[in-house]
Design an enzyme around this catalytic site. Structure first.
Site, PDB file in Angstrom:
ATOM      1  N   ARG A   1      12.019  -5.983   3.039  1.00  0.00           N
ATOM      2  CA  ARG A   1      11.762  -4.551   2.802  1.00  0.00           C
ATOM      3  C   ARG A   1      12.877  -3.690   3.389  1.00  0.00           C
ATOM      4  O   ARG A   1      13.398  -3.970   4.458  1.00  0.00           O
ATOM      5  CB  ARG A   1      10.431  -4.169   3.458  1.00  0.00           C
ATOM      6  CG  ARG A   1      10.202  -2.668   3.449  1.00  0.00           C
ATOM      7  CD  ARG A   1       8.789  -2.296   3.496  1.00  0.00           C
ATOM      8  NE  ARG A   1       8.103  -2.724   4.697  1.00  0.00           N
ATOM      9  CZ  ARG A   1       6.792  -2.582   4.868  1.00  0.00           C
ATOM     10  NH1 ARG A   1       6.061  -2.063   3.918  1.00  0.00           N
ATOM     11  NH2 ARG A   1       6.221  -2.987   5.985  1.00  0.00           N
TER      12      ARG A   1
ATOM     13  N   ARG B   1       1.041  -8.191  13.511  1.00  0.00           N
ATOM     14  CA  ARG B   1       0.395  -7.256  12.567  1.00  0.00           C
ATOM     15  C   ARG B   1      -0.634  -7.980  11.708  1.00  0.00           C
ATOM     16  O   ARG B   1      -1.693  -7.441  11.400  1.00  0.00           O
ATOM     17  CB  ARG B   1       1.459  -6.582  11.694  1.00  0.00           C
ATOM     18  CG  ARG B   1       2.248  -5.550  12.463  1.00  0.00           C
ATOM     19  CD  ARG B   1       3.566  -5.234  11.822  1.00  0.00           C
ATOM     20  NE  ARG B   1       3.449  -4.443  10.612  1.00  0.00           N
ATOM     21  CZ  ARG B   1       4.408  -4.320   9.717  1.00  0.00           C
ATOM     22  NH1 ARG B   1       5.552  -4.950   9.884  1.00  0.00           N
ATOM     23  NH2 ARG B   1       4.240  -3.567   8.652  1.00  0.00           N
TER      24      ARG B   1
ATOM     25  N   ARG C   1      -7.864   1.951  10.031  1.00  0.00           N
ATOM     26  CA  ARG C   1      -7.404   0.576  10.228  1.00  0.00           C
ATOM     27  C   ARG C   1      -8.328  -0.232  11.132  1.00  0.00           C
ATOM     28  O   ARG C   1      -8.023  -1.369  11.460  1.00  0.00           O
ATOM     29  CB  ARG C   1      -6.015   0.594  10.846  1.00  0.00           C
ATOM     30  CG  ARG C   1      -4.949   0.002   9.926  1.00  0.00           C
ATOM     31  CD  ARG C   1      -3.630   0.318  10.563  1.00  0.00           C
ATOM     32  NE  ARG C   1      -2.538  -0.487  10.127  1.00  0.00           N
ATOM     33  CZ  ARG C   1      -1.536  -0.020   9.383  1.00  0.00           C
ATOM     34  NH1 ARG C   1      -1.556   1.190   8.917  1.00  0.00           N
ATOM     35  NH2 ARG C   1      -0.512  -0.801   9.100  1.00  0.00           N
TER      36      ARG C   1
ATOM     37  N   ARG D   1      12.846  -1.751   8.921  1.00  0.00           N
ATOM     38  CA  ARG D   1      12.041  -1.203  10.013  1.00  0.00           C
ATOM     39  C   ARG D   1      12.031  -2.129  11.233  1.00  0.00           C
ATOM     40  O   ARG D   1      12.070  -3.342  11.083  1.00  0.00           O
ATOM     41  CB  ARG D   1      10.591  -0.995   9.534  1.00  0.00           C
ATOM     42  CG  ARG D   1      10.390   0.303   8.813  1.00  0.00           C
ATOM     43  CD  ARG D   1       9.059   0.393   8.111  1.00  0.00           C
ATOM     44  NE  ARG D   1       7.921  -0.151   8.837  1.00  0.00           N
ATOM     45  CZ  ARG D   1       6.681  -0.172   8.344  1.00  0.00           C
ATOM     46  NH1 ARG D   1       6.439   0.311   7.147  1.00  0.00           N
ATOM     47  NH2 ARG D   1       5.692  -0.680   9.048  1.00  0.00           N
TER      48      ARG D   1
ATOM     49  N   LYS E   1       0.822  -1.220   0.000  1.00  0.00           N
ATOM     50  CA  LYS E   1       0.000   0.000   0.000  1.00  0.00           C
ATOM     51  C   LYS E   1       0.856   1.270   0.000  1.00  0.00           C
ATOM     52  O   LYS E   1       0.533   2.234  -0.694  1.00  0.00           O
ATOM     53  CB  LYS E   1      -0.995   0.004   1.164  1.00  0.00           C
ATOM     54  CG  LYS E   1      -0.379   0.035   2.555  1.00  0.00           C
ATOM     55  CD  LYS E   1      -1.452  -0.072   3.608  1.00  0.00           C
ATOM     56  CE  LYS E   1      -0.967  -0.156   5.043  1.00  0.00           C
ATOM     57  NZ  LYS E   1       0.405  -0.586   5.328  1.00  0.00           N
TER      58      LYS E   1
HETATM   59  P1  AMP Z   1       2.397   1.062   8.296  1.00  0.00           P
HETATM   60  O1  AMP Z   1       3.558   1.926   7.938  1.00  0.00           O
HETATM   61  O2  AMP Z   1       1.116   1.525   7.644  1.00  0.00           O
HETATM   62  O3  AMP Z   1       2.661  -0.401   8.052  1.00  0.00           O
HETATM   63  O4  AMP Z   1       2.170   1.228   9.874  1.00  0.00           O
HETATM   64  C1  AMP Z   1       3.176   0.835  10.791  1.00  0.00           C
HETATM   65  C2  AMP Z   1       2.607   0.762  12.192  1.00  0.00           C
HETATM   66  O5  AMP Z   1       2.132   2.066  12.593  1.00  0.00           O
HETATM   67  C3  AMP Z   1       1.399  -0.154  12.357  1.00  0.00           C
HETATM   68  O6  AMP Z   1       1.765  -1.513  12.541  1.00  0.00           O
HETATM   69  C4  AMP Z   1       0.759   0.452  13.617  1.00  0.00           C
HETATM   70  O7  AMP Z   1       1.474   0.100  14.781  1.00  0.00           O
HETATM   71  C5  AMP Z   1       0.964   1.949  13.394  1.00  0.00           C
HETATM   72  N1  AMP Z   1      -0.171   2.533  12.637  1.00  0.00           N
HETATM   73  C6  AMP Z   1      -0.164   3.007  11.362  1.00  0.00           C
HETATM   74  N2  AMP Z   1      -1.385   3.445  10.997  1.00  0.00           N
HETATM   75  C7  AMP Z   1      -2.192   3.230  12.063  1.00  0.00           C
HETATM   76  C8  AMP Z   1      -3.573   3.445  12.311  1.00  0.00           C
HETATM   77  N3  AMP Z   1      -4.380   3.937  11.368  1.00  0.00           N
HETATM   78  N4  AMP Z   1      -4.049   3.112  13.535  1.00  0.00           N
HETATM   79  C9  AMP Z   1      -3.257   2.611  14.509  1.00  0.00           C
HETATM   80  N5  AMP Z   1      -1.955   2.350  14.328  1.00  0.00           N
HETATM   81  C10 AMP Z   1      -1.414   2.659  13.122  1.00  0.00           C
END
Ligand code: AMP
Length: 209
Positions: A119, A163, A80, A152, A5
């Protein structure tokens, strides 16, 4: 997690010339700057859990209220869960913004672990690469801002499992929510980033204005 995404969002941002609002990127920036939001979010993110809605919703409301979002934006990684989807409805209503489309990028579970553990992410601009499928021009260096790439903290097998479970229980119901509203576009994310982008562009009509 790992469906691509963020990669697609970065490409769509270029095609539409709109803001790319990634809650994950915003949290990572807040963590590196040690802001109160970053300090609160860190332990959740490191464990692969969702940051509490109270923190996330506030961050998104503030960001979408900024002037540079007036001409449109792409949200990446938000909402989310169902509570966030309902809050997004309220935020958009308050700001007088119409939601055009919701894109669900899906990938077979078996590919995800490989995508996540391979990644590499730019700490400065958030750009995402992969050691086999989406290599940077110079190994370990971001093409755009020339910053060294890292893996990361939450891109480990253990965190991925949390996750994935969080996705299945909390995020998956959001798909049905937007399907019922007639907003959902389903995309197969198992192809290359360029092929997936073409499909998204065709559906959104980006080349037709
Ligand atoms: P991402 O970069 O989208 O994979 O997000 C990395 C991490 O950030 C996720 O595993 C969550 O811990 C946190 N995170 C990102 N977006 C959200 C959201 N909308 N609600 C809660 N936690 C989030």
């Amino acid at each position: 997690p790992g469906a691509g995404k963020g990669t697609q969002a970065a490409l769509i941002k270029e095609a539409y010339n709109i803001k790319h609002i990634s809650t994950g990127d915003m949290f990572r920036k807040a963590i590196s700057e040690k802001t109160p939001t970053g300090i609160e979010a860190k332990s959740y993110i490191d464990q692969g859990k969702l940051v509490p809605d109270s923190v996330t919703n506030k961050l998104v409301r503030e960001r979408l209220s900024e002037k540079d979002c007036e001409n449109g934006f792409l949200l990446d990684g938000y909402p989310r869960n169902l509570a966030q989807a309902e809050e997004l409805d309220k935020i958009l209503k308050d700001l007088g913004i119409k939601l055009d489309a919701v894109i669900n990028v899906s990938v077979d579970d078996n590919f995800l672990i490989e995508r996540i553990t391979g990644r590499r992410t730019c700490t400065k601009c958030g750009a995402s690469y992969h050691i086999s499928f989406n290599k940077p021009k110079v190994e370990g260096i971001c093409d755009d801002c020339k910053t060294p790439l890292i893996s990361r903290v939450d891109d480990t097998k253990e965190s991925y499992e949390t996750r994935y479970n969080v996705y299945m229980t909390e995020t998956k119901p959001v798909i049905e929510y937007y399907k019922n509203l007639g907003k959902l576009i389903e995309i197969d994310g198992s192809k290359s980033p360029e092929e997936t982008l073409k499909v998204i562009e065709n559906i959104l009509g980006v080349n037709n204005g």
